[in-house]
Write a protein that holds these residues in place. Structure first.
Motif, PDB file in Angstrom:
ATOM      1  N   ASP A 204      62.920  58.736  67.256  1.00 33.11           N
ATOM      2  CA  ASP A 204      62.619  57.982  68.465  1.00 33.11           C
ATOM      3  C   ASP A 204      61.086  57.988  68.689  1.00 33.11           C
ATOM      4  OD1 ASP A 204      62.999  60.944  68.923  1.00 33.11           O
ATOM      5  OD2 ASP A 204      63.188  60.434  70.888  1.00 33.11           O
ATOM      6  N   LYS A 205      60.360  59.008  68.172  1.00 33.66           N
ATOM      7  CA  LYS A 205      59.119  58.914  68.243  1.00 33.66           C
ATOM      8  C   LYS A 205      58.561  57.829  67.451  1.00 33.66           C
ATOM      9  CE  LYS A 205      59.531  63.248  70.227  1.00 33.66           C
ATOM     10  NZ  LYS A 205      59.066  64.296  69.743  1.00 33.66           N
ATOM     11  N   PRO A 206      57.361  57.159  68.172  1.00 39.10           N
ATOM     12  CA  PRO A 206      56.786  56.129  67.429  1.00 39.10           C
ATOM     13  C   PRO A 206      55.763  56.222  66.373  1.00 39.10           C
ATOM     14  CG  PRO A 206      55.771  56.588  69.794  1.00 39.10           C
ATOM     15  CD  PRO A 206      56.993  57.241  69.464  1.00 39.10           C
ATOM     16  N   CYS A 207      55.380  57.783  66.117  1.00 35.34           N
ATOM     17  CA  CYS A 207      54.810  58.047  65.053  1.00 35.34           C
ATOM     18  C   CYS A 207      55.526  58.351  63.858  1.00 35.34           C
ATOM     19  CB  CYS A 207      53.825  59.186  65.434  1.00 35.34           C
ATOM     20  SG  CYS A 207      54.690  60.563  66.028  1.00 35.34           S
ATOM     21  N   ASN A 208      57.004  58.318  63.874  1.00 37.30           N
ATOM     22  CA  ASN A 208      57.742  58.492  62.907  1.00 37.30           C
ATOM     23  C   ASN A 208      58.573  57.330  62.402  1.00 37.30           C
ATOM     24  OD1 ASN A 208      57.058  61.261  62.908  1.00 37.30           O
ATOM     25  ND2 ASN A 208      58.836  61.888  64.510  1.00 37.30           N
ATOM     26  N   GLN A 209      58.859  57.139  61.116  1.00 35.08           N
ATOM     27  CA  GLN A 209      59.630  56.147  60.750  1.00 35.08           C
ATOM     28  C   GLN A 209      60.064  56.503  59.387  1.00 35.08           C
ATOM     29  OE1 GLN A 209      61.982  53.956  61.347  1.00 35.08           O
ATOM     30  NE2 GLN A 209      60.266  52.582  62.531  1.00 35.08           N
ATOM     31  N   ILE A 210      61.422  55.736  59.005  1.00 32.93           N
ATOM     32  CA  ILE A 210      61.951  55.849  57.740  1.00 32.93           C
ATOM     33  C   ILE A 210      62.315  54.406  57.217  1.00 32.93           C
ATOM     34  CG2 ILE A 210      64.368  56.375  58.190  1.00 32.93           C
ATOM     35  CD1 ILE A 210      64.611  58.283  56.101  1.00 32.93           C
ATOM     36  N   TRP A 211      61.962  54.219  55.843  1.00 30.00           N
ATOM     37  CA  TRP A 211      62.566  52.923  55.380  1.00 30.00           C
ATOM     38  C   TRP A 211      63.699  53.034  54.484  1.00 30.00           C
ATOM     39  CZ3 TRP A 211      57.795  54.437  56.789  1.00 30.00           C
ATOM     40  CH2 TRP A 211      57.247  53.764  57.707  1.00 30.00           C
ATOM     41  N   ILE A 225      57.790  58.668  56.761  1.00 25.07           N
ATOM     42  CA  ILE A 225      56.538  58.823  57.199  1.00 25.07           C
ATOM     43  C   ILE A 225      56.661  59.710  58.657  1.00 25.07           C
ATOM     44  CG2 ILE A 225      54.328  58.121  58.593  1.00 25.07           C
ATOM     45  CD1 ILE A 225      54.154  57.926  55.444  1.00 25.07           C
ATOM     46  N   ASP A 226      56.489  61.185  58.400  1.00 24.56           N
ATOM     47  CA  ASP A 226      56.570  61.862  59.532  1.00 24.56           C
ATOM     48  C   ASP A 226      55.076  62.247  60.087  1.00 24.56           C
ATOM     49  OD1 ASP A 226      56.655  64.160  61.128  1.00 24.56           O
ATOM     50  OD2 ASP A 226      58.301  65.199  59.713  1.00 24.56           O
ATOM     51  N   GLY A 227      54.983  61.556  61.310  1.00 29.96           N
ATOM     52  CA  GLY A 227      53.708  61.672  61.981  1.00 29.96           C
ATOM     53  C   GLY A 227      53.348  62.807  62.929  1.00 29.96           C
ATOM     54  N   GLU A 228      54.374  63.884  62.874  1.00 30.11           N
ATOM     55  CA  GLU A 228      54.369  64.944  63.853  1.00 30.11           C
ATOM     56  C   GLU A 228      54.041  66.263  63.239  1.00 30.11           C
ATOM     57  OE1 GLU A 228      57.090  64.913  67.595  1.00 30.11           O
ATOM     58  OE2 GLU A 228      58.417  64.095  65.849  1.00 30.11           O
ATOM     59  N   ASP A 229      54.757  66.580  61.951  1.00 29.54           N
ATOM     60  CA  ASP A 229      54.925  67.958  61.432  1.00 29.54           C
ATOM     61  C   ASP A 229      53.448  68.549  61.070  1.00 29.54           C
ATOM     62  OD1 ASP A 229      54.812  66.277  59.052  1.00 29.54           O
ATOM     63  OD2 ASP A 229      55.965  67.600  57.874  1.00 29.54           O
ATOM     64  N   ASN A 233      46.529  64.242  63.632  1.00 27.56           N
ATOM     65  CA  ASN A 233      46.709  62.984  63.478  1.00 27.56           C
ATOM     66  C   ASN A 233      46.948  62.681  62.178  1.00 27.56           C
ATOM     67  OD1 ASN A 233      47.025  60.194  64.523  1.00 27.56           O
ATOM     68  ND2 ASN A 233      44.825  59.759  63.878  1.00 27.56           N
ATOM     69  N   GLU A 234      47.526  63.510  61.161  1.00 32.09           N
ATOM     70  CA  GLU A 234      47.707  63.292  59.728  1.00 32.09           C
ATOM     71  C   GLU A 234      49.213  62.657  59.714  1.00 32.09           C
ATOM     72  OE1 GLU A 234      44.805  65.973  57.342  1.00 32.09           O
ATOM     73  OE2 GLU A 234      46.362  67.064  58.133  1.00 32.09           O
ATOM     74  N   ALA A 235      49.415  61.944  58.713  1.00 35.51           N
ATOM     75  CA  ALA A 235      50.982  61.501  58.416  1.00 35.51           C
ATOM     76  C   ALA A 235      51.126  62.347  57.152  1.00 35.51           C
ATOM     77  CB  ALA A 235      50.951  59.876  58.261  1.00 35.51           C
ATOM     78  N   HIS A 236      52.596  62.514  57.055  1.00 34.41           N
ATOM     79  CA  HIS A 236      53.299  63.022  56.046  1.00 34.41           C
ATOM     80  C   HIS A 236      54.332  62.248  55.527  1.00 34.41           C
ATOM     81  CE1 HIS A 236      55.442  67.090  54.506  1.00 34.41           C
ATOM     82  NE2 HIS A 236      55.204  66.130  53.609  1.00 34.41           N
ATOM     83  N   LEU A 237      53.813  61.693  53.964  1.00 31.22           N
ATOM     84  CA  LEU A 237      54.785  60.956  53.315  1.00 31.22           C
ATOM     85  C   LEU A 237      56.008  61.758  52.860  1.00 31.22           C
ATOM     86  CD1 LEU A 237      54.222  57.911  51.133  1.00 31.22           C
ATOM     87  CD2 LEU A 237      55.788  59.689  50.296  1.00 31.22           C
ATOM     88  N   ARG A 238      57.146  61.448  52.888  1.00 32.48           N
ATOM     89  CA  ARG A 238      58.565  62.248  52.763  1.00 32.48           C
ATOM     90  C   ARG A 238      59.393  61.636  51.935  1.00 32.48           C
ATOM     91  NH1 ARG A 238      59.445  66.425  57.302  1.00 32.48           N
ATOM     92  NH2 ARG A 238      59.881  67.755  55.768  1.00 32.48           N
TER      93      ARG A 238
END
Length: 316
Positions: A204-211, A225-229, A233-238
């Protein structure tokens, strides 16, 4: 340079020789009284813990009626047992009995000795080349079969956000591929499932998304893309993964492209991903989108000691 036709002829000749030398021309296989289809069925059930008949039809690429007859004989012989599926009581799941586990142990021992003896005649460099070549060729054959059966990945759609069943399906794709190709086990699969479960609660956080790439409403690929962990302000591709039949289709590039557009829109300072040095095709894809190797070390965060790598893509 060897012509394409000559390559085809040489590969066909080598394949025929392998089939003969591994005993697939015999009525039974791997020091058992069972035909190759039954041996392969038991090995797949051991790998997955339990499977339905429908799943085995898909994995083995055989007719439903042939698989049903073969499984009935294995149940009658005491090698397999049936139990109701937790998801649907009308569906039976098949697992190994004690006798079946002993049979599979003997099959694996026999096969390990045959393959080990052959590899012993090759130097380490050639052994690695054989492994990489056979794995790639087998995956390509499987992809061709699945395309011929209509499971092509040019009819996919990409959706975002939570989708029912995605935690289990993405975990299944990771568990199956990395167990088969890199001998990762339950430790790795458990980490994937736990991480996905946690992440799904934060979508539900706008900085997180999955495709999710979908074919006929079935998930065949994913990236997140995990924008929190990581913070700062770094994104984590997972969780970048494709179903076996979709590798080489261009679908992976489309998924990564969507994820990178999202990162640019969110104005992350950088995108980080962690992987290991055996995934050369994935590395080429990452590098085509601007990722660079930023760190490398021996580690065991996936359950095995391997050469782990960190890649970084600067976005600002």
């Amino acid at each position: 340079m060897i012509s394409e036709l000559k390559n085809i002829q040489n590969i066909r000749a080598a394949s025929r020789l392998m089939v003969r030398e591994l005993g697939f021309m015999n009525q039974n296989l791997a020091a058992t009284d069972y035909p190759p289809s039954a041996v392969h069925a038991m090995l797949e059930i051991e790998t997955h813990g339990s499977l339905t008949a429908a799943q085995l039809v898909q994995i083995l690429g055989l007719e439903k009626s042939s698989v049903s007859r073969m499984l009935a004989k294995l149940v009658e012989a005491g090698e397999l047992k049936e139990s109701p599926s937790a998801e649907d009581a009308r569906t039976k799941r098949l697992s190994l009995t004690g006798k079946g586990m002993e049979t599979v142990h003997n099959i694996n021992t026999y096969a390990d000795e045959r393959v080990g003896a052959a590899l012993g005649k090759l130097d380490l460099f050639t052994q690695e080349a054989v492994l990489q070549g056979l794995s790639s060729y087998a995956s390509a054959l499987k992809a061709c079969r699945e395309r011929l059966e209509g499971k092509v990945c040019n009819s996919f759609k990409i959706v975002t956000g939570y989708h029912p069943g995605m935690i289990g399906r993405i975990t299944e794709m990771h568990g199956g591929y990395y167990a088969r190709e890199h001998n990762f086990g339950s430790f790795f699969e458990g980490k994937v499932a736990a991480g996905l479960a946690d992440f799904s609660g934060r979508l539900d956080k706008p900085c997180n998304q999955i495709w999710l790439a979908m074919v006929n409403e079935r998930i065949v690929g994913s990236v997140a893309i995990d924008g929190e962990d990581l913070g700062n302000n770094e994104a984590h591709l997972r969780w970048f993964i494709l179903d076996d039949g979709c590798r080489g289709s261009g679908l992976g590039r489309k998924l990564i492209g969507e994820a990178m557009r999202f990162c640019d829109e969110q104005r992350f300072s950088s995108v980080q991903l962690w992987t290991f040095n055996k995934l050369t095709a994935a590395r080429r894809l990452y590098e085509s989108y601007g990722f660079e190797l930023s760190n490398e070390w021996e580690g065991d965060q996936w359950g095995n000691t391997i050469t782990e790598q960190q890649f970084t893509r600067k976005t600002s």
